[in-house]
Design a protein around this motif. Structure first.
Motif, mmCIF file in Angstrom:
data_model
loop_
_atom_site.group_PDB
_atom_site.id
_atom_site.type_symbol
_atom_site.label_atom_id
_atom_site.label_comp_id
_atom_site.label_asym_id
_atom_site.label_seq_id
_atom_site.Cartn_x
_atom_site.Cartn_y
_atom_site.Cartn_z
ATOM 1 N N PRO A 55 -10.630 39.830 -19.171
ATOM 2 C CA PRO A 55 -9.496 38.920 -18.936
ATOM 3 C C PRO A 55 -8.736 39.266 -17.654
ATOM 4 N N VAL A 56 -8.427 38.240 -16.846
ATOM 5 C CA VAL A 56 -7.719 38.496 -15.593
ATOM 6 C C VAL A 56 -6.422 37.704 -15.433
ATOM 7 N N ALA A 57 -6.258 36.564 -16.105
ATOM 8 C CA ALA A 57 -5.046 35.777 -15.898
ATOM 9 C C ALA A 57 -4.859 34.746 -17.007
ATOM 10 N N ILE A 58 -3.596 34.352 -17.178
ATOM 11 C CA ILE A 58 -3.263 33.192 -18.001
ATOM 12 C C ILE A 58 -2.768 32.132 -17.032
ATOM 13 N N VAL A 59 -3.344 30.947 -17.129
ATOM 14 C CA VAL A 59 -3.000 29.859 -16.215
ATOM 15 C C VAL A 59 -2.720 28.590 -17.012
ATOM 16 N N ASN A 66 -4.490 28.553 -20.520
ATOM 17 C CA ASN A 66 -5.878 29.004 -20.503
ATOM 18 C C ASN A 66 -5.948 30.476 -20.147
ATOM 19 N N LEU A 67 -6.882 31.159 -20.765
ATOM 20 C CA LEU A 67 -7.213 32.524 -20.412
ATOM 21 C C LEU A 67 -8.405 32.462 -19.468
ATOM 22 N N VAL A 68 -8.272 33.096 -18.308
ATOM 23 C CA VAL A 68 -9.377 33.150 -17.359
ATOM 24 C C VAL A 68 -9.909 34.569 -17.356
ATOM 25 N N GLY A 69 -11.212 34.676 -17.390
ATOM 26 C CA GLY A 69 -11.820 36.000 -17.363
ATOM 27 C C GLY A 69 -13.274 35.924 -16.932
ATOM 28 N N TRP A 70 -13.795 37.088 -16.589
ATOM 29 C CA TRP A 70 -15.216 37.209 -16.253
ATOM 30 C C TRP A 70 -15.985 37.205 -17.561
ATOM 31 N N ASN A 75 -22.015 35.464 -16.862
ATOM 32 C CA ASN A 75 -22.009 36.216 -15.609
ATOM 33 C C ASN A 75 -21.244 35.474 -14.512
ATOM 34 N N ASP A 76 -20.080 34.957 -14.898
ATOM 35 C CA ASP A 76 -19.234 34.190 -13.982
ATOM 36 C C ASP A 76 -17.840 34.079 -14.598
ATOM 37 N N TYR A 77 -16.875 33.665 -13.788
ATOM 38 C CA TYR A 77 -15.537 33.421 -14.314
ATOM 39 C C TYR A 77 -15.555 32.158 -15.167
ATOM 40 N N ARG A 78 -14.835 32.213 -16.268
ATOM 41 C CA ARG A 78 -14.698 31.071 -17.157
ATOM 42 C C ARG A 78 -13.250 30.965 -17.604
ATOM 43 N N SER A 79 -12.863 29.761 -17.980
ATOM 44 C CA SER A 79 -11.525 29.480 -18.470
ATOM 45 C C SER A 79 -11.629 29.086 -19.940
ATOM 46 N N PHE A 80 -10.747 29.659 -20.764
ATOM 47 C CA PHE A 80 -10.771 29.423 -22.204
ATOM 48 C C PHE A 80 -9.386 28.972 -22.654
ATOM 49 N N ARG A 81 -9.306 27.777 -23.223
ATOM 50 C CA ARG A 81 -8.019 27.286 -23.723
ATOM 51 C C ARG A 81 -7.547 28.161 -24.878
ATOM 52 N N ARG A 98 -12.054 43.046 -10.122
ATOM 53 C CA ARG A 98 -12.952 42.356 -9.188
ATOM 54 C C ARG A 98 -12.105 41.798 -8.058
ATOM 55 N N ASN A 99 -12.644 41.792 -6.855
ATOM 56 C CA ASN A 99 -11.863 41.311 -5.715
ATOM 57 C C ASN A 99 -12.210 39.877 -5.319
ATOM 58 N N ASP A 100 -13.027 39.196 -6.112
ATOM 59 C CA ASP A 100 -13.445 37.833 -5.773
ATOM 60 C C ASP A 100 -12.732 36.765 -6.593
ATOM 61 N N PHE A 101 -11.701 37.141 -7.345
ATOM 62 C CA PHE A 101 -11.010 36.181 -8.201
ATOM 63 C C PHE A 101 -9.902 35.471 -7.426
ATOM 64 N N ASN A 102 -9.875 34.134 -7.540
ATOM 65 C CA ASN A 102 -8.830 33.329 -6.922
ATOM 66 C C ASN A 102 -8.202 32.460 -8.017
ATOM 67 N N VAL A 103 -6.982 32.784 -8.389
ATOM 68 C CA VAL A 103 -6.313 32.087 -9.483
ATOM 69 C C VAL A 103 -6.175 30.590 -9.209
ATOM 70 N N ALA A 104 -6.047 30.203 -7.952
ATOM 71 C CA ALA A 104 -5.877 28.779 -7.595
ATOM 72 C C ALA A 104 -7.085 27.938 -8.004
ATOM 73 N N ASP A 105 -8.242 28.558 -8.149
ATOM 74 C CA ASP A 105 -9.444 27.829 -8.570
ATOM 75 C C ASP A 105 -9.373 27.377 -10.028
ATOM 76 N N PHE A 106 -8.441 27.945 -10.798
ATOM 77 C CA PHE A 106 -8.422 27.712 -12.240
ATOM 78 C C PHE A 106 -7.163 27.053 -12.772
ATOM 79 N N GLN A 107 -6.162 26.846 -11.946
ATOM 80 C CA GLN A 107 -4.914 26.313 -12.475
ATOM 81 C C GLN A 107 -4.522 25.022 -11.788
ATOM 82 N N ASP A 108 -3.601 24.323 -12.425
ATOM 83 C CA ASP A 108 -3.041 23.118 -11.828
ATOM 84 C C ASP A 108 -2.317 23.496 -10.552
#
Length: 115
Positions: A55-59, A66-70, A75-81, A98-108
């Motif tokens: 788990p890396v963020a709540i968005v 949504n919970l976002v995590g690897w 084998n990729d980032y996914r978003s879970f309501r 991980r240094n490749d996570f961008n929160v903007a890709d997953f949130q409004d």
């Protein structure tokens, strides 16, 4: 004379958030302490699955938390309501950031611009 007209009530169904208040606390604990989590997730398309995630963020996406995590399964980032999580259990295992996570890709877009 005022007519007493009644209109049929429109039925609006509101889906209630059904996650436990403890869920949010557990998710935050996993994010803060980089603990691997095992979740039981009820997808509207694929049914219930068990996932091991980092788990890396709540968005907010589409006005839902949504919970976002690897996802180790995909084998990729996914978003879970959060309202679709049936359970979450934290493992003792920690994961490296991980240094490749961008929160903007997953949130409004907070500025209200289209995606």
């Amino acid at each position: 004379m005022i007519e007493n007209t009644t209109y049929p009530r429109q039925q609006v169904q509101h889906k209630q958030m059904h996650y436990s208040p403890n869920l949010l606390s557990t998710v935050n604990n996993a994010i803060d302490n980089r603990k691997v989590a095992v979740i039981e997730y009820d997808s509207s398309q694929k049914g219930v699955s068990i996932r091991e995630i980092e788990p890396v963020a709540i968005v907010y996406k589409d006005r839902k938390r949504n919970l976002v995590g690897w996802c180790r399964l995909r084998n990729d980032y996914r978003s879970f309501r959060l309202d679709r999580l049936n359970s979450i259990k934290l493992k003792q295992e920690e994961f490296a950031a991980r240094n490749d996570f961008n929160v903007a890709d997953f949130q409004d877009d907070p500025n209200g611009n289209g995606s």
